[in-house]
Motif scaffolding. Structure first.
Motif, PDB file in Angstrom:
ATOM      1  N   HIS A 294      58.610  67.548  15.537  1.00  0.00           N
ATOM      2  CA  HIS A 294      59.722  67.672  14.583  1.00  0.00           C
ATOM      3  C   HIS A 294      60.996  67.043  15.155  1.00  0.00           C
ATOM      4  CE1 HIS A 294      57.552  70.223  11.772  1.00  0.00           C
ATOM      5  NE2 HIS A 294      57.169  70.993  12.782  1.00  0.00           N
ATOM      6  N   ASP A 295      61.251  67.303  16.433  1.00  0.00           N
ATOM      7  CA  ASP A 295      62.440  66.735  17.071  1.00  0.00           C
ATOM      8  C   ASP A 295      62.358  65.214  17.105  1.00  0.00           C
ATOM      9  OD1 ASP A 295      63.382  69.335  17.621  1.00  0.00           O
ATOM     10  OD2 ASP A 295      62.310  69.393  19.542  1.00  0.00           O
ATOM     11  N   GLN A 296      61.188  64.700  17.392  1.00  0.00           N
ATOM     12  CA  GLN A 296      61.024  63.247  17.442  1.00  0.00           C
ATOM     13  C   GLN A 296      61.247  62.625  16.067  1.00  0.00           C
ATOM     14  OE1 GLN A 296      57.492  61.959  19.688  1.00  0.00           O
ATOM     15  NE2 GLN A 296      57.486  63.940  20.718  1.00  0.00           N
ATOM     16  N   ARG A 297      60.801  63.297  15.026  1.00  0.00           N
ATOM     17  CA  ARG A 297      61.041  62.784  13.674  1.00  0.00           C
ATOM     18  C   ARG A 297      62.527  62.837  13.332  1.00  0.00           C
ATOM     19  NH1 ARG A 297      55.963  65.320  12.517  1.00  0.00           N
ATOM     20  NH2 ARG A 297      56.981  67.242  11.793  1.00  0.00           N
TER      21      ARG A 297
ATOM     22  N   GLN B 101      65.849  68.817  10.526  1.00  0.00           N
ATOM     23  CA  GLN B 101      64.812  68.898   9.487  1.00  0.00           C
ATOM     24  C   GLN B 101      64.900  67.702   8.521  1.00  0.00           C
ATOM     25  OE1 GLN B 101      64.745  72.912   7.836  1.00  0.00           O
ATOM     26  NE2 GLN B 101      65.270  73.775   9.839  1.00  0.00           N
ATOM     27  N   GLY B 102      65.205  66.541   9.102  1.00  0.00           N
ATOM     28  CA  GLY B 102      65.266  65.314   8.325  1.00  0.00           C
ATOM     29  C   GLY B 102      66.559  65.081   7.572  1.00  0.00           C
TER      30      GLY B 102
ATOM     31  N   ARG C 219      70.610  74.289   7.287  1.00  0.00           N
ATOM     32  CA  ARG C 219      69.223  73.886   7.519  1.00  0.00           C
ATOM     33  C   ARG C 219      68.336  74.548   6.460  1.00  0.00           C
ATOM     34  NH1 ARG C 219      71.186  75.377  12.642  1.00  0.00           N
ATOM     35  NH2 ARG C 219      71.249  73.696  14.205  1.00  0.00           N
ATOM     36  N   PRO C 220      67.458  73.773   5.804  1.00  0.00           N
ATOM     37  CA  PRO C 220      66.633  74.354   4.736  1.00  0.00           C
ATOM     38  C   PRO C 220      65.783  75.523   5.209  1.00  0.00           C
ATOM     39  CG  PRO C 220      66.540  71.969   4.658  1.00  0.00           C
ATOM     40  CD  PRO C 220      67.259  72.322   5.920  1.00  0.00           C
ATOM     41  N   ASP C 221      65.201  75.405   6.398  1.00  0.00           N
ATOM     42  CA  ASP C 221      64.353  76.460   6.950  1.00  0.00           C
ATOM     43  C   ASP C 221      65.048  77.055   8.164  1.00  0.00           C
ATOM     44  OD1 ASP C 221      62.481  78.126   8.030  1.00  0.00           O
ATOM     45  OD2 ASP C 221      60.917  76.599   8.287  1.00  0.00           O
TER      46      ASP C 221
ATOM     47  N   ARG D  68      65.565  72.905  14.900  1.00  0.00           N
ATOM     48  CA  ARG D  68      66.988  73.207  15.043  1.00  0.00           C
ATOM     49  C   ARG D  68      67.869  71.967  14.919  1.00  0.00           C
ATOM     50  NH1 ARG D  68      67.793  75.773  20.472  1.00  0.00           N
ATOM     51  NH2 ARG D  68      65.864  74.694  21.081  1.00  0.00           N
ATOM     52  N   GLY D  69      67.304  70.805  15.170  1.00  0.00           N
ATOM     53  CA  GLY D  69      68.083  69.578  15.013  1.00  0.00           C
ATOM     54  C   GLY D  69      68.315  68.852  16.311  1.00  0.00           C
TER      55      GLY D  69
END
Length: 269
Positions: free
Chosen positions: A138-141, A166-167, A192-194, A199-200
């Protein structure tokens, strides 16, 4: 023998560059005192200043440290520098990158070469690798999304940093700077949506097409503390394009806060 002059700005970079050189001349734009002794000069008397550097045997110049746009006094221009006013003002109205490129051009037109901090202190510009921590998928995305955002905003001459969670772009660096951006991200982390999701990531990179001899993005231990305060998972940056000050302390703080530090290959395609 090559004699070097440092145009020193605020922050801890100029002392590190000075320590790596043999008896450099150190000058600073008036009003932006570095944490080392420096002789001030005014932009309104730029041509006489360049003459002074040449008279002292200087052949190359390195810019090190933070400087904001000075307020120019029309009454303070000497006749030779006054001839450059239309060129300087036009560049300043076009944005920071254009202003810096014009400044470099003027130095070079007067016979002074410009060298980069990376050339003098290569250890300050990390190559690819994870310095600490383990960025998740997730962090890499989020880092890749951040790189895309900076690639798109580069033409607008905005800042060199962005926070993505989260994108979604949570904060973008603008004129107030990195600390203000991270304060904003901390204030709006609830967007943040979730709430239990990624966490970003705070991401830094040079602007596309930027002259990397000057104004490279800079990170340091304080960046880590600010990113932790914003509740982020870590910091990523473009390998070879970002200065990292006090690497050992930055890593120590990241480990203490549970953040990753990732010097990543270029992510924006």
């Amino acid at each position: 023998m090559t004699r070097t002059a440092i145009i020193a700005g605020e922050g801890r970079l100029a002392p590190l560059v000075a320590a790596a050189l043999d008896a450099p001349l150190i000058h600073a734009l008036e009003g932006f005192a570095p944490p080392i002794p420096a002789t001030p000069f005014r932009l309104e008397r730029l041509v006489p200043f360049l003459d002074h550097l040449l008279d002292q045997g200087v052949s190359r110049v390195v810019f090190a440290g933070a400087v904001r746009r000075p307020r120019l006094d029309p009454e303070a221009f000497d006749p030779r520098t006054a001839q450059l006013v239309p060129r300087i003002l036009q560049a300043m109205q076009s944005g920071d990158d254009a202003a810096l490129r014009t400044l470099l051009d003027i130095f070079e037109e007067h016979g002074l070469s410009i060298t980069s901090v990376a050339e003098i202190c290569p250890d300050l510009v990390p190559g690819p690798g994870i310095l600490t921590g383990d960025p998740s998928a997730h962090d890499q995305r989020d880092a890749a999304r951040a790189a895309q955002i900076l690639a798109a905003t580069g033409a607008l001459d905005l800042g060199q940093g962005v926070v993505v969670a989260q994108g979604l772009c949570l904060a973008l660096e603008t004129l107030p700077g990195t600390a203000a951006m991270l304060d904003f991200a901390a204030l709006h982390g609830g967007l943040r949506p979730d709430p239990d999701g990624a966490r970003g990531v705070f991401y830094k990179a040079p602007k596309p097409g930027q002259d990397r001899r000057i104004d490279l993005p800079t990170l340091g231990p304080d960046s880590v503390t600010q990113a932790a305060r914003a509740g982020l998972a870590g910091i990523a940056w473009e390998a070879g394009g970002v200065i990292l000050l006090d690497r050992d302390e930055a890593v120590r703080r990241a480990q203490a806060e549970g953040l990753f530090l990732w010097s990543c290959p270029p992510l924006a395609g």
